[in-house]
Design a protein around this motif. Sequence first.
Motif, PDB file in Angstrom:
ATOM      1  N   LEU B  45      20.367 -27.281   6.490  1.00  5.46           N
ATOM      2  CA  LEU B  45      20.231 -28.401   5.563  1.00  5.46           C
ATOM      3  C   LEU B  45      19.052 -29.293   5.936  1.00  5.46           C
ATOM      4  O   LEU B  45      18.917 -29.721   7.086  1.00  5.46           O
ATOM      5  N   LEU B  46      18.186 -29.551   4.956  1.00  3.30           N
ATOM      6  CA  LEU B  46      17.082 -30.488   5.150  1.00  3.30           C
ATOM      7  C   LEU B  46      17.453 -31.867   4.627  1.00  3.30           C
ATOM      8  O   LEU B  46      17.234 -32.880   5.291  1.00  3.30           O
ATOM      9  N   ILE B  47      17.999 -31.919   3.405  1.00  2.00           N
ATOM     10  CA  ILE B  47      18.313 -33.205   2.804  1.00  2.00           C
ATOM     11  C   ILE B  47      19.395 -33.012   1.752  1.00  2.00           C
ATOM     12  O   ILE B  47      19.466 -31.975   1.095  1.00  2.00           O
ATOM     13  N   GLN B  48      20.266 -34.029   1.624  1.00  2.76           N
ATOM     14  CA  GLN B  48      21.339 -34.030   0.639  1.00  2.76           C
ATOM     15  C   GLN B  48      21.236 -35.308  -0.177  1.00  2.76           C
ATOM     16  O   GLN B  48      21.167 -36.412   0.380  1.00  2.76           O
ATOM     17  N   PHE B  49      21.220 -35.152  -1.508  1.00  4.26           N
ATOM     18  CA  PHE B  49      21.217 -36.279  -2.429  1.00  4.26           C
ATOM     19  C   PHE B  49      22.577 -36.369  -3.123  1.00  4.26           C
ATOM     20  O   PHE B  49      23.193 -35.363  -3.452  1.00  4.26           O
ATOM     21  N   GLN B  50      23.011 -37.596  -3.375  1.00  3.05           N
ATOM     22  CA  GLN B  50      24.132 -37.809  -4.273  1.00  3.05           C
ATOM     23  C   GLN B  50      23.596 -38.713  -5.383  1.00  3.05           C
ATOM     24  O   GLN B  50      23.228 -39.858  -5.125  1.00  3.05           O
ATOM     25  N   ASN B  51      23.561 -38.162  -6.595  1.00  4.94           N
ATOM     26  CA  ASN B  51      22.833 -38.779  -7.702  1.00  4.94           C
ATOM     27  C   ASN B  51      21.386 -38.965  -7.238  1.00  4.94           C
ATOM     28  O   ASN B  51      20.755 -37.997  -6.861  1.00  4.94           O
ATOM     29  N   ASN B  52      20.839 -40.172  -7.219  1.00  6.20           N
ATOM     30  CA  ASN B  52      19.448 -40.300  -6.781  1.00  6.20           C
ATOM     31  C   ASN B  52      19.320 -40.922  -5.399  1.00  6.20           C
ATOM     32  O   ASN B  52      18.224 -41.296  -4.978  1.00  6.20           O
ATOM     33  N   GLY B  53      20.459 -41.020  -4.660  1.00  7.75           N
ATOM     34  CA  GLY B  53      20.432 -41.572  -3.318  1.00  7.75           C
ATOM     35  C   GLY B  53      20.541 -40.501  -2.252  1.00  7.75           C
ATOM     36  O   GLY B  53      21.172 -39.469  -2.459  1.00  7.75           O
ATOM     37  N   VAL B  55      22.015 -38.949   1.021  1.00  6.90           N
ATOM     38  CA  VAL B  55      23.233 -38.982   1.821  1.00  6.90           C
ATOM     39  C   VAL B  55      22.947 -38.584   3.262  1.00  6.90           C
ATOM     40  O   VAL B  55      23.482 -39.179   4.201  1.00  6.90           O
ATOM     41  N   ASP B  56      22.102 -37.556   3.434  1.00  6.10           N
ATOM     42  CA  ASP B  56      21.814 -37.041   4.777  1.00  6.10           C
ATOM     43  C   ASP B  56      20.416 -36.451   4.789  1.00  6.10           C
ATOM     44  O   ASP B  56      20.134 -35.537   4.025  1.00  6.10           O
ATOM     45  N   ASP B  57      19.536 -36.991   5.610  1.00  2.28           N
ATOM     46  CA  ASP B  57      18.207 -36.404   5.805  1.00  2.28           C
ATOM     47  C   ASP B  57      17.892 -36.303   7.284  1.00  2.28           C
ATOM     48  O   ASP B  57      16.734 -36.366   7.701  1.00  2.28           O
ATOM     49  N   SER B  58      18.947 -36.179   8.094  1.00  2.56           N
ATOM     50  CA  SER B  58      18.782 -36.209   9.544  1.00  2.56           C
ATOM     51  C   SER B  58      17.972 -35.036  10.087  1.00  2.56           C
ATOM     52  O   SER B  58      17.397 -35.137  11.172  1.00  2.56           O
ATOM     53  N   GLN B  59      17.921 -33.919   9.365  1.00  2.00           N
ATOM     54  CA  GLN B  59      17.176 -32.756   9.856  1.00  2.00           C
ATOM     55  C   GLN B  59      15.880 -32.539   9.091  1.00  2.00           C
ATOM     56  O   GLN B  59      15.251 -31.487   9.225  1.00  2.00           O
ATOM     57  N   LEU B  60      15.472 -33.506   8.330  1.00  2.00           N
ATOM     58  CA  LEU B  60      14.214 -33.407   7.588  1.00  2.00           C
ATOM     59  C   LEU B  60      13.061 -33.890   8.474  1.00  2.00           C
ATOM     60  O   LEU B  60      13.080 -35.022   8.944  1.00  2.00           O
ATOM     61  N   PRO B  61      12.046 -33.040   8.720  1.00  2.00           N
ATOM     62  CA  PRO B  61      10.886 -33.472   9.524  1.00  2.00           C
ATOM     63  C   PRO B  61      10.063 -34.473   8.713  1.00  2.00           C
ATOM     64  O   PRO B  61       9.142 -34.095   7.988  1.00  2.00           O
ATOM     65  N   ASP B  63       7.750 -36.484   9.182  1.00  2.91           N
ATOM     66  CA  ASP B  63       6.299 -36.663   9.328  1.00  2.91           C
ATOM     67  C   ASP B  63       5.534 -35.769   8.363  1.00  2.91           C
ATOM     68  O   ASP B  63       4.370 -36.038   8.049  1.00  2.91           O
ATOM     69  N   ARG B  64       6.186 -34.720   7.851  1.00  8.48           N
ATOM     70  CA  ARG B  64       5.470 -33.806   6.962  1.00  8.48           C
ATOM     71  C   ARG B  64       6.250 -33.443   5.701  1.00  8.48           C
ATOM     72  O   ARG B  64       5.671 -32.970   4.729  1.00  8.48           O
ATOM     73  N   PHE B  65       7.549 -33.613   5.727  1.00  9.23           N
ATOM     74  CA  PHE B  65       8.388 -33.257   4.587  1.00  9.23           C
ATOM     75  C   PHE B  65       8.837 -34.526   3.857  1.00  9.23           C
ATOM     76  O   PHE B  65       9.171 -35.534   4.495  1.00  9.23           O
ATOM     77  N   SER B  66       8.857 -34.434   2.536  1.00  2.47           N
ATOM     78  CA  SER B  66       9.423 -35.521   1.740  1.00  2.47           C
ATOM     79  C   SER B  66      10.142 -34.925   0.542  1.00  2.47           C
ATOM     80  O   SER B  66       9.830 -33.812   0.107  1.00  2.47           O
ATOM     81  N   ALA B  67      11.116 -35.658   0.024  1.00  2.40           N
ATOM     82  CA  ALA B  67      11.864 -35.181  -1.141  1.00  2.40           C
ATOM     83  C   ALA B  67      12.284 -36.373  -1.972  1.00  2.40           C
ATOM     84  O   ALA B  67      12.496 -37.471  -1.452  1.00  2.40           O
ATOM     85  N   GLU B  68      12.378 -36.144  -3.269  1.00  2.00           N
ATOM     86  CA  GLU B  68      12.828 -37.198  -4.157  1.00  2.00           C
ATOM     87  C   GLU B  68      13.659 -36.626  -5.287  1.00  2.00           C
ATOM     88  O   GLU B  68      13.532 -35.463  -5.652  1.00  2.00           O
ATOM     89  N   ARG B  69      14.504 -37.495  -5.835  1.00  2.00           N
ATOM     90  CA  ARG B  69      15.348 -37.130  -6.965  1.00  2.00           C
ATOM     91  C   ARG B  69      15.465 -38.396  -7.812  1.00  2.00           C
ATOM     92  O   ARG B  69      16.493 -39.052  -7.852  1.00  2.00           O
ATOM     93  N   LEU B  70      14.371 -38.734  -8.469  1.00  2.00           N
ATOM     94  CA  LEU B  70      14.205 -40.054  -9.059  1.00  2.00           C
ATOM     95  C   LEU B  70      15.240 -40.382 -10.135  1.00  2.00           C
ATOM     96  O   LEU B  70      15.755 -41.477 -10.176  1.00  2.00           O
ATOM     97  N   LYS B  71      15.565 -39.468 -11.005  1.00  2.00           N
ATOM     98  CA  LYS B  71      16.472 -39.782 -12.109  1.00  2.00           C
ATOM     99  C   LYS B  71      17.853 -39.169 -11.894  1.00  2.00           C
ATOM    100  O   LYS B  71      18.642 -39.088 -12.833  1.00  2.00           O
ATOM    101  N   GLY B  72      18.110 -38.717 -10.688  1.00  2.00           N
ATOM    102  CA  GLY B  72      19.419 -38.157 -10.387  1.00  2.00           C
ATOM    103  C   GLY B  72      19.655 -36.784 -10.958  1.00  2.00           C
ATOM    104  O   GLY B  72      20.802 -36.322 -10.986  1.00  2.00           O
TER     105      GLY B  72
END
Lengths: 111, 116
Positions: B45-53, B55-61, B63-72
């Motif tokens: 797991l890299l990142i978990q979203f619930q709707n657009n928030g 929940v967990d991004d503890s294993q996302l690097p 410094d180089r990785f980013s993720a978004e879920r703007l409208k859920g």
Amino acid sequence: TQLLEQSPQFLSIQEGENLTVYCNSSSVFSSLQWYRQEPGEGPVLLVTVVTGGEVKKLKRLTFQFGDARKDSSLHITAAQTGDTGLYLCAGGFSSWGKLQFGAGTQVVVTP
Amino acid sequence: EAGVAQSPRYKIIEKRQSVAFWCNPISGHATLYWYQQILGQGPKLLIQFQNNGVVDDSQLPKDRFSAERLKGVDSTLKIQPAKLEDSAVYLCASSRLGLESHNEQFFGPGTRLTVL
């Protein structure tokens, strides 16, 4: 570090034979799922077990959840070539939806 | 019911370049996950979203990785700059919200990334 240990890592059998894959952990899970993944595809959910001691059957596949909800097994009867794939177990810890995956067991069924 | 959609299916880039992956979850699924699967390993797991928030991004690097879920709904995962060790399959999954879902997740076909 994998919290879920799957064994064996690799299994090659002939059509018609039976096989069992194991999934073990020191952690207690609220649920446990088995997925099958074929090359170039995402994992596909096969079954979910939630109660200790639960046994579920899906055609030739039998899934068992350990009494203590720490381990599980998948048994395939009379394997077919279509059963070839990577079998992944995944344990759920809470209602928030997070899963911990094992490394998988690669099963190859030859004609 | 349509499944989880991902694009592209394959991507080859050189190290230090950037790349973006797109995911459209199953309609009505509030929770969306991005996983990295290295050959011979289970999904991580890299990142978990619930709707657009998040929940967990503890294993996302981060410094180089980013993720978004703007409208859920849809989500994008970006890597900038890519490293050789980022070569992997990136899987998107979604699930319903609530205790009755038992953490069941439904996966897309994945994007196979090769970094040269």
